[in-house]
Design a protein around this motif. Sequence first.
Motif, PDB file in Angstrom:
ATOM      1  N   GLN A 213      10.532   4.809  -5.179  1.00  0.00           N
ATOM      2  CA  GLN A 213       9.751   5.289  -4.046  1.00  0.00           C
ATOM      3  C   GLN A 213      10.602   5.329  -2.785  1.00  0.00           C
ATOM      4  O   GLN A 213      11.468   4.481  -2.567  1.00  0.00           O
ATOM      5  CB  GLN A 213       8.545   4.380  -3.803  1.00  0.00           C
ATOM      6  CG  GLN A 213       7.496   4.475  -4.892  1.00  0.00           C
ATOM      7  CD  GLN A 213       6.326   3.576  -4.591  1.00  0.00           C
ATOM      8  OE1 GLN A 213       6.447   2.369  -4.592  1.00  0.00           O
ATOM      9  NE2 GLN A 213       5.182   4.183  -4.321  1.00  0.00           N
ATOM     10  N   ASN A 217       7.828   7.203   3.328  1.00  0.00           N
ATOM     11  CA  ASN A 217       6.492   7.750   3.110  1.00  0.00           C
ATOM     12  C   ASN A 217       5.849   7.276   1.815  1.00  0.00           C
ATOM     13  O   ASN A 217       4.757   7.714   1.464  1.00  0.00           O
ATOM     14  CB  ASN A 217       6.532   9.290   3.138  1.00  0.00           C
ATOM     15  CG  ASN A 217       7.486   9.841   2.091  1.00  0.00           C
ATOM     16  OD1 ASN A 217       7.952   9.109   1.213  1.00  0.00           O
ATOM     17  ND2 ASN A 217       7.767  11.131   2.171  1.00  0.00           N
ATOM     18  N   ALA A 219       6.262   8.032  -1.038  1.00  0.00           N
ATOM     19  CA  ALA A 219       6.208   9.016  -2.124  1.00  0.00           C
ATOM     20  C   ALA A 219       7.378   8.752  -3.056  1.00  0.00           C
ATOM     21  O   ALA A 219       8.313   8.045  -2.709  1.00  0.00           O
ATOM     22  CB  ALA A 219       6.275  10.428  -1.565  1.00  0.00           C
ATOM     23  N   ASN A 312       2.639  14.000  -4.680  1.00  0.00           N
ATOM     24  CA  ASN A 312       3.270  13.364  -3.526  1.00  0.00           C
ATOM     25  C   ASN A 312       2.326  13.303  -2.332  1.00  0.00           C
ATOM     26  O   ASN A 312       2.283  12.312  -1.604  1.00  0.00           O
ATOM     27  CB  ASN A 312       4.547  14.128  -3.142  1.00  0.00           C
ATOM     28  CG  ASN A 312       5.797  13.370  -3.528  1.00  0.00           C
ATOM     29  OD1 ASN A 312       5.776  12.150  -3.639  1.00  0.00           O
ATOM     30  ND2 ASN A 312       6.884  14.075  -3.739  1.00  0.00           N
ATOM     31  N   LYS A 313       1.561  14.378  -2.129  1.00  0.00           N
ATOM     32  CA  LYS A 313       0.582  14.377  -1.039  1.00  0.00           C
ATOM     33  C   LYS A 313      -0.451  13.277  -1.244  1.00  0.00           C
ATOM     34  O   LYS A 313      -0.829  12.571  -0.310  1.00  0.00           O
ATOM     35  CB  LYS A 313      -0.122  15.734  -0.958  1.00  0.00           C
ATOM     36  CG  LYS A 313       0.682  16.821  -0.264  1.00  0.00           C
ATOM     37  CD  LYS A 313      -0.158  18.071  -0.083  1.00  0.00           C
ATOM     38  CE  LYS A 313       0.600  19.121   0.730  1.00  0.00           C
ATOM     39  NZ  LYS A 313      -0.212  20.349   0.934  1.00  0.00           N
ATOM     40  N   GLN A 316       0.850   9.673  -0.566  1.00  0.00           N
ATOM     41  CA  GLN A 316       0.983   9.285   0.835  1.00  0.00           C
ATOM     42  C   GLN A 316      -0.319   8.714   1.385  1.00  0.00           C
ATOM     43  O   GLN A 316      -0.315   8.035   2.412  1.00  0.00           O
ATOM     44  CB  GLN A 316       1.436  10.494   1.658  1.00  0.00           C
ATOM     45  CG  GLN A 316       2.855  10.940   1.314  1.00  0.00           C
ATOM     46  CD  GLN A 316       3.295  12.169   2.075  1.00  0.00           C
ATOM     47  OE1 GLN A 316       2.901  12.386   3.206  1.00  0.00           O
ATOM     48  NE2 GLN A 316       4.110  12.993   1.441  1.00  0.00           N
TER      49      GLN A 316
END
Length: 519
Positions: A213, A217, A219, A312-313, A316
């Motif tokens: 990671q 962020n 992600a 990924n969105k 977050q």
Amino acid sequence: MKLQRSSLVTQLHGAIKRLKQDLKSLHSFALELSKDFQHQSKTCLYQVLLAVQGIQLQNEAMQMFQIKAFDLEQSLQEVTERYEKEKQKRKALHNSLIELRGNIRVHCRIRPLLPFDDAAGHSLSQDRQRNFSEKAAYAADDETVLVKCSRPGHASVNKTFQFDRVYNDLESQDAVFADVAPLLTSLLDGYNVCIMAYGQTGSGKTYTMLGPQLEENLAFSIEEESELGIIPRATQEVFRLISEKPPGSYWVEVSVVEVYNNEIFDLLAKDSYGKVFGIKRDVVTTREGKSDVPLLTHETVENASEFLHLVNKGLQLRVTHPTLVHAHSSRSHLVVTLTITTVVFGDNFGTLWEDEQTSQRLNKEASCTFPQKMRDSKSTSSSGASSPVQLEATEKMKQVKTRLQLVDLAGSECVGMSGVTGAALRETSFINRSLSALADVLGAIAEQRAHVPYRNSKLTHLLQLSFGGDAKLLVMLCISPGQKYLTESMQSLGFGTRARQVQRGQVKKKNFPVLSKGK
């Protein structure tokens, strides 16, 4: 004068006599020296001959040894090859037995010792700290975990746990995924598949499922392909398998949810401005007795890159909190679902398209009408009526949906070890309760009880289809090797052992409708 000559002759005669004696002695010495030299030469020559013969014998023995060593190597290689073949046969038979029984596959991964595995942050003696940093869990072989249980004042006890596959602390992400990949083929064969990571916080679940990671962020990074986890690799493999099929016959949707404090949040939901933010959803039971999440966002994706971008969105928005055990401890269960819709035509059921020309024609119709129409209807409503050709094609179409669920469970946690307080303590309570509910569900299924308590937790209710025998299920146990985490590791190994004993019956396969030649 005569007397002097006579005396000189006498002296000369005596000197000559002495010289003759010396010459005689010297001659005798030379003869003895010659004899001695000849004897020594013969002795040395004999020793040289013996040495040469010895070397020749040693060379012959070395050659014989090399021949025997080569033969042994050949025999060992043959035995090893036979062993590997028998091992593969045994594994294939074992997998067949698992398929028939509906057993849950359980793999176990032991992570390496890490810098935070010392007892920093705990008021312990140096001896206790040194003991806590020692390894307690090992991979005895590729199917056995060995745990050294030791307590002060008690003799050390070794315990073993058997699983379908065990990975030591040196095995790579590639090795882990190599054993997962065969399950993905089942998706396109009509089976649902669920892969979940289980273990205490900080045991490497998120690394195994996602990969490393990024600190800024949270992600996951896709720069180092060798470090990618199961989720991105599985997506790439699914799209690779789809690329080998006729174009337009498949399309893929993705949803990302987290179960946080026993509430379900849709991590792909958008507000009126198109910004992604988590919206609370609920899980319900349909009339057919299946779990469903109404209004859950499903995004259509056409390749692995689009999928990873969406995940990924969602990541977050996932809730994390630092603890003494892990700086980025996940405080929620993450469930990423990949839904594959297979588009086929006809009213009959069979195996696959029987006529290549018919297949190409129908796939062309499918790619021109149904998938695109579905994608368009998600964004805007249809402004005009469909043509008769489209209506007829749509009526002939059949859909078969299969589902790949990829689950990164939050880690079980010992409050005394993690040092959490306040809101994080409340999160820990919900995490542990949901994992206990998961264990209760497995226990009820294993004992074949009439009632399985899926609704005791939103997590188990959400995963009801996967645990209830509607999916091929793989549990990836992740454990920490240190003595410090022995209690948590034993709990995880116990969970895996119970999960492996569950028999759910043969997993259901979705049937594919196919156009026959007579149509």
